[in-house]
Every structure is written in structure tokens, then in C-alpha cells.
Design a protein around this motif. Structure first.
Motif, short mmCIF file in Angstrom:
data_model
loop_
_atom_site.label_atom_id
_atom_site.label_comp_id
_atom_site.label_asym_id
_atom_site.label_seq_id
_atom_site.Cartn_x
_atom_site.Cartn_y
_atom_site.Cartn_z
N GLY A 34 0.83 -1.20 0.00
CA GLY A 34 0.00 0.00 0.00
C GLY A 34 0.87 1.24 0.00
N ILE A 35 0.51 2.21 -0.86
CA ILE A 35 1.28 3.45 -0.95
C ILE A 35 0.58 4.53 -0.13
CG2 ILE A 35 2.39 5.10 -2.51
CD1 ILE A 35 3.28 2.10 -2.80
N LEU A 36 1.21 4.87 0.98
CA LEU A 36 0.65 5.85 1.91
C LEU A 36 0.67 7.24 1.28
CD1 LEU A 36 2.52 4.52 5.07
CD2 LEU A 36 0.11 4.14 4.47
N LYS A 37 -0.33 8.07 1.67
CA LYS A 37 -1.40 7.67 2.56
C LYS A 37 -2.69 7.33 1.81
CE LYS A 37 0.24 11.39 5.46
NZ LYS A 37 0.15 12.83 5.24
N GLY A 38 -2.75 7.76 0.55
CA GLY A 38 -4.00 7.69 -0.19
C GLY A 38 -4.60 6.30 -0.35
N ALA A 39 -3.73 5.29 -0.36
CA ALA A 39 -4.21 3.93 -0.67
C ALA A 39 -4.91 3.25 0.52
CB ALA A 39 -3.05 3.06 -1.14
N VAL A 40 -4.85 3.85 1.70
CA VAL A 40 -5.29 3.13 2.91
C VAL A 40 -6.74 2.64 2.86
CG1 VAL A 40 -5.71 3.42 5.39
CG2 VAL A 40 -3.49 4.03 4.43
N PRO A 41 -7.74 3.48 2.55
CA PRO A 41 -9.11 2.95 2.57
C PRO A 41 -9.34 1.84 1.52
CG PRO A 41 -9.12 5.35 2.67
CD PRO A 41 -7.71 4.95 2.35
N PHE A 42 -8.85 2.05 0.31
CA PHE A 42 -9.02 1.04 -0.74
C PHE A 42 -8.25 -0.24 -0.41
CE2 PHE A 42 -7.54 -0.43 -5.10
CZ PHE A 42 -8.72 -1.11 -5.38
N MET A 43 -7.06 -0.09 0.14
CA MET A 43 -6.25 -1.26 0.54
C MET A 43 -7.02 -2.12 1.54
SD MET A 43 -2.69 -2.17 0.76
CE MET A 43 -1.62 -3.04 1.91
N ALA A 44 -7.61 -1.45 2.53
CA ALA A 44 -8.36 -2.17 3.57
C ALA A 44 -9.52 -2.95 2.94
CB ALA A 44 -8.88 -1.20 4.62
N ASP A 45 -10.17 -2.36 1.96
CA ASP A 45 -11.30 -3.03 1.31
C ASP A 45 -10.85 -4.17 0.41
OD1 ASP A 45 -13.06 -1.31 2.48
OD2 ASP A 45 -13.44 -0.11 0.68
N ILE A 46 -9.86 -3.91 -0.43
CA ILE A 46 -9.54 -4.89 -1.48
C ILE A 46 -8.91 -6.15 -0.88
CG2 ILE A 46 -7.23 -3.95 -2.15
CD1 ILE A 46 -9.88 -5.21 -4.62
N VAL A 47 -8.07 -6.01 0.13
CA VAL A 47 -7.42 -7.23 0.65
C VAL A 47 -8.42 -8.17 1.31
CG1 VAL A 47 -5.12 -6.22 0.91
CG2 VAL A 47 -6.69 -6.20 2.87
N ARG A 48 -9.52 -7.60 1.81
CA ARG A 48 -10.53 -8.46 2.45
C ARG A 48 -11.39 -9.19 1.43
NH1 ARG A 48 -12.97 -4.40 6.77
NH2 ARG A 48 -12.43 -2.96 5.08
N GLU A 49 -11.21 -8.86 0.15
CA GLU A 49 -11.91 -9.58 -0.93
C GLU A 49 -11.01 -10.59 -1.63
OE1 GLU A 49 -15.04 -9.32 -1.15
OE2 GLU A 49 -15.33 -7.50 0.02
N ILE A 50 -9.76 -10.73 -1.17
CA ILE A 50 -8.84 -11.68 -1.79
C ILE A 50 -8.75 -12.91 -0.89
CG2 ILE A 50 -6.50 -12.07 -2.66
CD1 ILE A 50 -6.21 -9.00 -2.93
N ASP A 51 -9.25 -14.02 -1.40
CA ASP A 51 -9.28 -15.25 -0.61
C ASP A 51 -8.04 -16.09 -0.94
OD1 ASP A 51 -10.01 -17.38 0.98
OD2 ASP A 51 -11.49 -18.16 -0.44
N ALA A 52 -6.89 -15.61 -0.49
CA ALA A 52 -5.62 -16.30 -0.74
C ALA A 52 -4.62 -15.80 0.31
CB ALA A 52 -5.10 -15.98 -2.14
N HIS A 53 -3.57 -16.58 0.53
CA HIS A 53 -2.51 -16.11 1.42
C HIS A 53 -1.83 -14.90 0.81
CE1 HIS A 53 -2.57 -19.21 4.48
NE2 HIS A 53 -2.77 -20.11 3.51
N LEU A 54 -1.61 -13.89 1.63
CA LEU A 54 -0.86 -12.71 1.18
C LEU A 54 -0.26 -12.04 2.41
CD1 LEU A 54 -2.80 -10.14 2.05
CD2 LEU A 54 -4.04 -10.78 -0.01
N GLU A 55 0.68 -11.14 2.14
CA GLU A 55 1.27 -10.34 3.21
C GLU A 55 1.10 -8.87 2.86
OE1 GLU A 55 5.34 -11.59 3.86
OE2 GLU A 55 4.75 -13.70 3.85
N LEU A 56 1.09 -8.04 3.88
CA LEU A 56 0.92 -6.59 3.68
C LEU A 56 2.19 -5.84 4.05
CD1 LEU A 56 -2.56 -5.89 5.38
CD2 LEU A 56 -2.09 -6.73 3.07
N ASP A 57 2.47 -4.81 3.30
CA ASP A 57 3.51 -3.86 3.71
C ASP A 57 3.12 -2.50 3.15
OD1 ASP A 57 5.79 -2.79 4.82
OD2 ASP A 57 7.15 -4.26 3.94
N VAL A 91 -0.82 -1.33 -4.37
CA VAL A 91 -2.17 -0.78 -4.26
C VAL A 91 -2.09 0.74 -4.21
CG1 VAL A 91 -4.30 -0.73 -2.90
CG2 VAL A 91 -2.90 -2.81 -2.95
N GLU A 92 -2.82 1.38 -5.10
CA GLU A 92 -2.88 2.84 -5.16
C GLU A 92 -4.33 3.31 -5.16
OE1 GLU A 92 -1.51 5.40 -4.57
OE2 GLU A 92 0.40 5.76 -5.55
N ASP A 93 -4.51 4.56 -4.74
CA ASP A 93 -5.85 5.17 -4.84
C ASP A 93 -6.07 5.75 -6.23
OD1 ASP A 93 -3.84 7.01 -4.21
OD2 ASP A 93 -5.22 8.41 -3.24
#
Ligand code: PRP
Ligand code: MN
Ligand code: MG
Length: 181
Positions: free
Chosen positions: A40-63, A98-100
Motif C-alpha cells: 500500500g502506498i501511503l497515505k491515499g491507498a489506505v481505505p481502498f487497501m483495507a477493502d480490497i485485501v478483504r476480498e482476496i481469498d488467498a494467502h498474502l502479506e501486507l507492507d 495498491v494505489e488510490d
């Protein structure tokens, strides 16, 4: 209040939620076995990042990474400075940035080059918004939520002078707001 500063709503919260479900299904398929590092590219991506990762049903890591472009206001230098770097070594990793919004493409142009230099295995981009008319650097997102016209859009992470990021929709700012400053 925030909403009174908005001239018109371009993309509603419901539109965004529906699109996140669609993009999430695609990303679930595409990243089923990769354990991607989602950046996620701060700060703009934060709301979209929170939404999109919860729709991905696979192992992933965040940074997260925080970058700022600077230079003359009318003619950007295209220089990008790292404010906060990743905590993760990206060598050999599949990265999903992930970008806004992609506007000139300078931010992502810099980041894609950087991550390739750091030997990421793959680098893809998901952006909530794409403003193709703003493009200066030849950058294309792999996954796009919505195209937006060349207007001053705020909300859902996008700011004007750090405000309006918390609007639950994407809207066009009334011109008097940025003309009065
Ligand atoms: C904005 C936006 C993107 C970038 C897009 O970030 O969030 O990251 O600009 O513009 P570009 O395609 O012309 O590079 P900004 O640098 O304003 O930081 P912020 O996310 O903290 O608002
Ligand atoms: Mn940003
Ligand atoms: Mg900004």
C-alpha cells in the motif's frame, strides 16, 4: 462538515464495494499460489487497501511504503523521495502495488523501477482510480476500479491539502474550496 464542500459524487460507496468484490475475485484467481506482498502506498491507498485485501481469498502479506514527489508546483521534477521504505525484502516476491489513483504516473513509474531493481519476481498494480488524461509517464495498471475524468477528485483516500480522505465516496471538490486558498 465535509460533504458541503463536494460539488458532485462521482463514485458511491456502493459502487466501490461492488467493484472491490469483482476485483477481489480476479485477484483471488491470479494470486492463488503466489503469497503476494501487497504494498500500500501511503497515505491515499489506505481505505481502498483495507477493502480490497478483504476480498482476496488467498494467502498474502501486507507492507506499506510512503513516498512523496516534489519539485516545482507547475512543472514537477518527477523526483520521488522515500519517506518510509518497505520492511520486507522483495527479492523473488510477487508484488501487488495498491494505489488510490494514477494521475501523471510518476509515483508508480518510480516504484515499479525500484522494485524491479530490487529483483521482485513480478510487479503488478491495482488502483481504485485511473485518470488517463493526466499521464506523463507510460504506466498502466493491471487492475483498475474506475476511470475518472480530469477533475479535482477527493475522498476514499484522496486528499486536498490532507483533508477529505475520510469521505466514504469519490467526489469532485467545489472550485471555491481550492480557489480560496
Ligand atoms: C497521490 C496519489 C498517488 C499519486 C498519484 O499521492 O495518492 O499516490 O499522488 O499521482 P501521480 O500518478 O501523478 O504520481 P500523494 O503524493 O499526493 O500522497 P498521498 O497519498 O499521501 O496523498
Ligand atoms: Mn498517494
Ligand atoms: Mg496527496
Amino acid at each position: 462538515m465535509l460533504a458541503k464542500d463536494i460539488e458532485k459524487i462521482l463514485i458511491t460507496r456502493e459502487d466501490i464495494q461492488k467493484r472491490c468484490v469483482e476485483l477481489g475475485a480476479q485477484l483471488t484467481t491470479d494470486y492463488a499460489d503466489n503469497n503476494p506482498l501487497v504494498v500500500g502506498i501511503l497515505k491515499g491507498a489506505v481505505p481502498f487497501m483495507a477493502d480490497i485485501v478483504r476480498e482476496i481469498d488467498a494467502h498474502l502479506e501486507l507492507d506499506f511504503m510512503d513516498v512523496s514527489s516534489y519539485g516545482n508546483q507547475t512543472v514537477s521534477s518527477g523526483e520521488v523521495k522515500i519517506i518510509k521504505d518497505l520492511d520486507t525484502n522483495v527479492e523473488g516476491r510477487d508484488l501487488l502495488i495498491v494505489e488510490d489513483i494514477i494521475d501523471s504516473g510518476r509515483t508508480l513509474g518510480y516504484l515499479v523501477d525500484l522494485f524491479k531493481y530490487r529483483k521482485a519476481k513480478s510487479v503488478k498494480i491495482v488502483t481504485l482510480l485511473d485518470k488517463p488524461e493526466g499521464r506523463v509517464v507510460d504506466i498502466h495498471a493491471d487492475y483498475v476500479g474506475f476511470d475518472v475524468p480530469n477533475e479535482f477528485v477527493v475522498g476514499y483516500g484522496l486528499d486536498y491539502a490532507e483533508a477529505y480522505r475520510n469521505l466514504p465516496y469519490v467526489g469532485v471538490l467545489k472550485p471555491e474550496i481550492y480557489q480560496s486558498n
